[in-house]
Motif scaffolding. Structure first.
Motif, short mmCIF file in Angstrom:
data_model
loop_
_atom_site.label_atom_id
_atom_site.label_comp_id
_atom_site.label_asym_id
_atom_site.label_seq_id
_atom_site.Cartn_x
_atom_site.Cartn_y
_atom_site.Cartn_z
N SER A 1 0.84 -1.20 0.00
CA SER A 1 0.00 0.00 0.00
C SER A 1 0.87 1.25 0.00
CB SER A 1 -0.94 -0.05 1.22
OG SER A 1 -1.00 1.20 1.82
N THR A 2 1.95 1.20 0.83
CA THR A 2 2.87 2.34 0.84
C THR A 2 3.50 2.54 -0.53
OG1 THR A 2 3.39 1.70 3.09
CG2 THR A 2 4.79 3.35 2.10
N LEU A 3 3.86 1.41 -1.12
CA LEU A 3 4.51 1.46 -2.42
C LEU A 3 3.61 2.08 -3.48
CD1 LEU A 3 7.34 0.27 -2.90
CD2 LEU A 3 6.24 -1.60 -4.14
N THR A 4 2.35 1.61 -3.53
CA THR A 4 1.46 2.13 -4.57
C THR A 4 1.07 3.58 -4.28
OG1 THR A 4 -0.35 1.10 -3.37
CG2 THR A 4 0.47 -0.05 -5.30
N THR A 5 0.79 3.88 -2.99
CA THR A 5 0.45 5.27 -2.68
C THR A 5 1.62 6.18 -3.02
OG1 THR A 5 -0.79 4.41 -0.81
CG2 THR A 5 -0.47 6.77 -0.89
N GLY A 6 2.82 5.75 -2.63
CA GLY A 6 4.01 6.56 -2.90
C GLY A 6 4.18 6.79 -4.38
N LEU A 7 4.01 5.73 -5.15
CA LEU A 7 4.19 5.84 -6.60
C LEU A 7 3.11 6.72 -7.21
CD1 LEU A 7 6.43 4.56 -8.18
CD2 LEU A 7 4.85 2.78 -8.93
N MET A 8 1.88 6.50 -6.74
CA MET A 8 0.74 7.26 -7.25
C MET A 8 0.94 8.75 -6.98
SD MET A 8 -2.32 6.91 -8.53
CE MET A 8 -2.84 8.47 -9.21
N LEU A 9 1.20 9.08 -5.69
CA LEU A 9 1.41 10.49 -5.34
C LEU A 9 2.65 11.02 -6.06
CD1 LEU A 9 0.68 10.50 -1.51
CD2 LEU A 9 -0.69 11.52 -3.33
N GLY A 10 3.67 10.16 -6.13
CA GLY A 10 4.92 10.58 -6.75
C GLY A 10 4.74 11.00 -8.19
N VAL A 11 4.01 10.20 -8.97
CA VAL A 11 3.86 10.59 -10.39
C VAL A 11 3.01 11.85 -10.51
CG1 VAL A 11 4.33 8.40 -11.51
CG2 VAL A 11 2.04 8.85 -10.65
N ILE A 12 2.00 11.99 -9.65
CA ILE A 12 1.18 13.21 -9.72
C ILE A 12 2.03 14.43 -9.34
CG2 ILE A 12 -0.81 14.42 -8.75
CD1 ILE A 12 -2.00 12.20 -10.07
N PHE A 13 2.77 14.30 -8.22
CA PHE A 13 3.65 15.40 -7.80
C PHE A 13 4.62 15.75 -8.93
CE2 PHE A 13 3.53 14.44 -2.92
CZ PHE A 13 2.23 14.92 -2.89
N SER A 14 5.24 14.70 -9.49
CA SER A 14 6.22 14.94 -10.55
C SER A 14 5.58 15.68 -11.71
CB SER A 14 6.79 13.62 -11.07
OG SER A 14 7.57 13.02 -10.09
N LEU A 15 4.40 15.21 -12.09
CA LEU A 15 3.71 15.80 -13.23
C LEU A 15 3.49 17.30 -12.99
CD1 LEU A 15 2.84 14.43 -15.77
CD2 LEU A 15 0.56 14.14 -14.83
N VAL A 16 2.92 17.63 -11.84
CA VAL A 16 2.65 19.04 -11.55
C VAL A 16 3.95 19.83 -11.50
CG1 VAL A 16 1.63 20.65 -9.90
CG2 VAL A 16 0.54 18.47 -10.33
N ALA A 17 4.96 19.27 -10.82
CA ALA A 17 6.22 19.98 -10.68
C ALA A 17 6.90 20.17 -12.03
CB ALA A 17 7.14 19.24 -9.71
N VAL A 18 6.79 19.18 -12.91
CA VAL A 18 7.37 19.34 -14.24
C VAL A 18 6.67 20.48 -14.96
CG1 VAL A 18 7.56 18.28 -16.52
CG2 VAL A 18 8.24 17.00 -14.50
N GLY A 19 5.34 20.53 -14.85
CA GLY A 19 4.60 21.63 -15.47
C GLY A 19 5.07 22.97 -14.94
N VAL A 20 5.23 23.06 -13.63
CA VAL A 20 5.64 24.32 -13.01
C VAL A 20 7.06 24.69 -13.43
CG1 VAL A 20 6.14 25.41 -10.79
CG2 VAL A 20 4.09 24.02 -11.05
N THR A 21 7.92 23.69 -13.47
CA THR A 21 9.32 23.97 -13.76
C THR A 21 9.54 24.30 -15.23
OG1 THR A 21 11.39 23.33 -12.71
CG2 THR A 21 10.55 21.82 -14.35
N ILE A 22 8.71 23.74 -16.12
CA ILE A 22 8.82 24.10 -17.54
C ILE A 22 8.54 25.60 -17.69
CG2 ILE A 22 7.63 23.94 -19.76
CD1 ILE A 22 7.34 20.96 -19.32
N ILE A 23 7.49 26.06 -17.00
CA ILE A 23 7.13 27.47 -17.10
C ILE A 23 8.19 28.34 -16.44
CG2 ILE A 23 5.42 29.20 -16.42
CD1 ILE A 23 3.27 27.12 -16.73
N TYR A 24 8.69 27.90 -15.29
CA TYR A 24 9.71 28.73 -14.63
C TYR A 24 10.99 28.75 -15.44
CZ TYR A 24 12.51 31.07 -11.23
OH TYR A 24 13.31 32.00 -10.62
N GLY A 25 11.39 27.58 -15.93
CA GLY A 25 12.65 27.50 -16.66
C GLY A 25 12.68 28.37 -17.89
N SER A 26 11.55 28.49 -18.59
CA SER A 26 11.58 29.28 -19.81
C SER A 26 11.18 30.73 -19.53
CB SER A 26 10.65 28.67 -20.85
OG SER A 26 9.36 28.53 -20.30
N ILE A 27 10.01 30.95 -18.99
CA ILE A 27 9.53 32.33 -18.84
C ILE A 27 10.09 32.99 -17.59
CG2 ILE A 27 7.47 33.79 -18.99
CD1 ILE A 27 5.86 31.45 -19.73
#
Lengths: 238, 327, 293
Positions: free
Chosen positions: C11-37
């Protein structure tokens, strides 16, 4: 013979694995004008940054006016009478010329007296621009203002980083004239690419190449030195 | 010429003092309006402190409200264990400004956005602490029925006299700011704001100037917080959260940062807004959000700053690399 | 190993992975915008919530199929981004220290959106849940996992992989990275810098929206998720290194597991505290982040 005004011994500066300065020894006597040349990236500005306290060297020692400099903050070094200018001109762009001068005076250890400041303003022909905003001045005017802001602090040594960079040929000639007169006001250390500046101003020249000092001597000698010509002048505008 | 400016500033200050004292007097018939005036005067003090940091030193401290809150909670705590308000107030304000100096330490390393982000994190931690230490702060419920300061003779300070004390505080706050800004200290701060590396090269001890600015700015926050608390009679973590910091910042930015009177005008115009919107309480956040965007887009120099022409920034000096804001 | 331990582990593994990919996704979106603009979008949490709430409305109020609703909402982010870019974002492209202007601007947007949500959705419900895209449960050993969550996790992972490939191999990705590194040099080499800015704003927001949509599909949520997500995404970006997609990816996964593990012993607030602490330390001692280029 008296002790040098500036005495940098075996200064080494490493950034990670990159050696920006290796065992550089430079001594400058009071009243002497010392030039420093070298290709881009040879460590000239790094050297000035180390001397003025903006960078802490990996090893080495620096004395100024007989007292050690290393470990002191830039503003303390300024208090000791050692000041600098920047390669890209740097003034308080949003403030007026008058406020720029006042800011230079506010924490000066031994500021010029009122009349002396006025004289310096006159010498640098900035009297008519006192109420202008510094960012609106021409580059040449900004270079002069930069000089003025150092002069009002009564420095012992001023380190100029490419003082004629970006100026037109007419302005370069005028600036060389000003710098020649500056020599009577304080000791001058000058980094330049324009050989004319070095040839006309410097009493002695230090050549840096890839962070190492490869030559040190009078300009007439250095600028004809085969090694220097090959390494540097051969590829640059002599 | 400098004398003339000073003279005119003096007359401006006199005019402000006149208004600050006259308005509570004129409104004394209506307690509600007088109360709005009193709150506005506290915000004048806060905006002046924020102005010293944001307007003159160039740092945007989003933990400003948190510092005011520390002073406020301290004063409430100390008076509840029997201290006189008049002793608790300076102790609380001083403690808060020392905390402000400590929390300002990141400013020695960080500039611009990075400092602001850091201050936002600090503010969040302070707010969480207010919520978390329930036995000191009563948590989210807040503390109500805070006693009024007592005067010698046993009477409590309330109503018009309290309004007038707040007016005096605002006037003193602005007066002190004028003196600071017109002194060498103000010149040093402006130098730090414009280019701190150049300031240092010119012999200005940047670290000391920033810490002093933090001490003074936090003192404004702390004194304001201490007097605000009994005046309102109720505090909770929400009274000092990041939105409050942002609102005080907005007063400074809207009025004109780095000018004496801009932030005062900003406070006078914006502090009463929540009261005007009381019946539409829900849309308050939306209105503030729109104001923030309006200021950033249309009035970057503020109302007063917009009148003083500023030179166009040179696009060549725009730092283009990521992480440029940090040293 | 007993079944109970195994279940907790999985359960820890799946929750961690699930939250992890969502966190990563949002952070990648944020960092793409910060990195360029150079735009730190403080409103990213509200954008995330906006996407979640729109999917909820589309499915619960309008009865659309969740998969269709998800695509619709992600698609809707494109015109929204264009509108924001044309009206607000564009004005600051040449302003000195524009990152602080953007930060304040997006704090304003945050306040507006938070205000709007609290007087609309906040009045309607406390907790929002949307019907699952796919039904059923898969057993991993003794541990049951909803197919719905599994699907959301796989889609998020696939999106991350696609983004990574796009940035690494596609012409646009290379131009974007050139702008990240040095916008003047990129302009000199003929890159349409403003075009890249606009593209990254649109792409970054679409990614943040996708994160919100997938989160809404997998979990029930309330309005406070905006605030939590804003802090988390910023912390990931700062720690990973602003503008570093790899950093966002790695730290996002690390945070996901941190949250999953911490939640076993303590409240999620403790996790939030640890993010704030970690961000503070990085800000003070290595502001360029752990994965700085």
């Amino acid at each position: 013979m008296s002790a040098p005004l500036l005495d940098a011994r075996s200064v080494t500066m490493r950034f990670g694995g990159v050696v920006a300065l290796r065992d550089v020894c430079v001594a400058q006597m009071a009243g002497e004008t010392l030039g420093m040349i070298g290709p881009n990236g040879s460590g000239k500005t790094t050297f000035v940054n180390v001397i003025t306290g903006h960078l802490a060297p990996t090893s080495g020692a620096v004395d100024f006016a007989g007292r050690p400099l290393l470990g002191r903050k830039p503003h303390r070094i300024a208090d000791a009478g050692l000041t600098r200018t920047y390669q890209a001109v740097r003034v308080f762009r949003e403030l007026t010329v008058r406020d720029n001068i006042a800011t230079a005076l506010v924490d000066a250890e031994a500021p010029l007296a009122r009349a002396e400041v006025d004289e310096a303003i006159g010498w640098l022909a900035l009297g008519g621009r006192l109420d202008a905003v510094a960012g609106g001045l021409t580059l040449y005017e900004q270079r002069r203002l930069e000089l003025l802001m150092r002069l009002v602090q009564r420095p012992k040594l001023i380190m100029l980083d490419e003082p004629v960079g970006g100026l037109s040929s007419v302005e370069v000639r005028a600036m060389i004239g000003l710098l020649a007169e500056l020599k009577s006001r304080c000791s001058v250390f000058v980094i330049e690419h324009t050989m004319k500046v070095i040839r006309e101003l410097a009493d002695r020249v230090v050549v840096l190449l890839a962070g190492e000092k490869i030559a040190d001597g009078p300009p007439a000698e250095i600028l004809t030195d085969q090694r220097v010509i090959e390494k540097y002048l051969g590829s640059a505008d002599a | 010429m400098i004398d003339r400016i000073l003279a005119s500033r003096q007359s401006q200050l006199a005019l402000f003092a006149l208004l600050a004292f006259a308005v509570p007097l004129l409104l004394s018939g209506n307690r509600y309006f007088a109360f709005i005036a009193g709150i506005t005067l506290v915000h004048v003090l806060w905006a002046s402190g924020m102005n010293l940091l944001y307007g003159y030193t160039g740092l945007m401290p989003l933990m400003f409200a948190g510092i005011a809150g520390i002073s406020s909670y301290l004063v409430v705590g100390l008076t509840s264990i029997g201290w006189s308000f008049w002793l608790a107030m300076p102790v609380g304000a001083l403690a808060a400004s020392l905390v402000g100096v400590v929390l300002g330490l990141p400013a020695l390393r960080l500039k611009g956005f990075y400092f602001t982000l850091c201050s936002l994190v600090i503010q969040t931690v302070i707010t969480l602490a207010f919520v978390y230490f329930v036995n000191l702060t009563n948590g989210d419920t807040g503390i109500s029925q805070i006693p009024l300061p007592t005067l010698p003779g046993g009477a409590s300070l309330h109503g018009l006299p309290y309004d007038l004390v707040l007016a005096a505080l605002a006037v003193i706050g602005v007066f002190v700011l004028i003196r600071l800004v017109d002194s060498g200290f103000g010149r040093r701060l402006i130098a730090v704001r414009e280019d701190d590396e150049l300031a240092e090269t010119l012999g200005i001890g940047v670290t000391r100037q920033k810490l002093t600015a933090f001490f003074v700015g936090s003192l404004y926050a702390g004194i304001g917080g201490a007097f605000y608390t009994p005046y309102v009679g109720f505090i909770s973590p929400r009274s000092f959260d990041v939105l409050i910091s942002l609102n005080v910042w907005l007063m400074v930015a809207f009025g004109g940062r780095g000018t004496i009177w801009g932030p005062v005008i900003g406070a006078v115009l914006l502090a009463p807004v929540p009261f005007l919107l009381q019946d539409y309480y829900m849309i308050k956040d939306v209105v503030y959000g729109l104001l923030i965007i309006g200021v950033i887009v249309l009035l970057p120099a503020g109302i007063v700053g917009g009148l003083v022409r500023r030179p166009k920034p040179d696009p060549e000096i725009v730092p283009a690399t990521v992480g440029e804001g940090a040293r | 190993m007993s079944d109970a331990t195994l279940i907790i582990l999985l359960s820890t593994l799946t929750t961690g992975l699930m939250l992890g990919v969502i966190f990563s996704l949002v952070a990648v979106g944020v960092t793409i915008i910060y990195g360029s603009i150079w735009m730190p979008n403080a409103a990213n949490g509200q954008f995330f919530l906006l996407a979640s709430l729109f999917v909820w409305s589309a499915t619960v109020s309008f009865g659309l199929h969740p998969a269709f609703a998800a695509l619709l909402v992600i698609g809707a982010s494109v015109p929204l981004s264009y509108l924001l870019e044309a009206t607000l974002v564009r004005r600051f492209y040449d302003v000195p220290n524009r990152n602080i202007s953007y930060f304040v601007l997006t704090l304003g947007i945050t306040q507006i959106l938070a205000g709007i949500f609290s007087i609309t959705y906040g009045v309607w419900s406390d907790q929002f849940q949307i019907p699952p895209i796919v039904a059923g449960v898969t057993m991993i050993g003794p541990f049951p996992i909803a197919n719905n969550r599994l699907a959301a996790m796989l889609i998020a992972g696939a999106l991350l992989a696609a983004l990574f490939a796009l940035l690494r191999y596609h012409k646009y990705g290379r131009a974007l990275r050139a702008v990240f590194q040095n916008r003047d040099a990129a302009a000199l080499r003929g890159v349409d810098v403003r075009g890249i800015y606009r593209m990254s704003f649109v792409l970054g927001n679409a990614v943040v929206f996708a994160g919100g949509v997938l989160f809404a599909c997998a979990y029930s949520f309330d309005l406070t998720v905006a605030w939590t997500m804003a802090i988390t995404a910023f912390a990931i970006m700062i720690i990973g290194g602003p503008g570093s997609v790899l950093g966002a990816l790695v730290i996002g996964i690390v945070f996901g597991f941190t949250q999953a593990i911490v939640s076993i012993f303590a409240s999620p607030t403790v996790a939030a505290f640890s993010y704030l602490g970690a961000m503070l330390v990085i800000l003070l001692f290595k502001p360029s982040g752990l994965f700085a280029r």
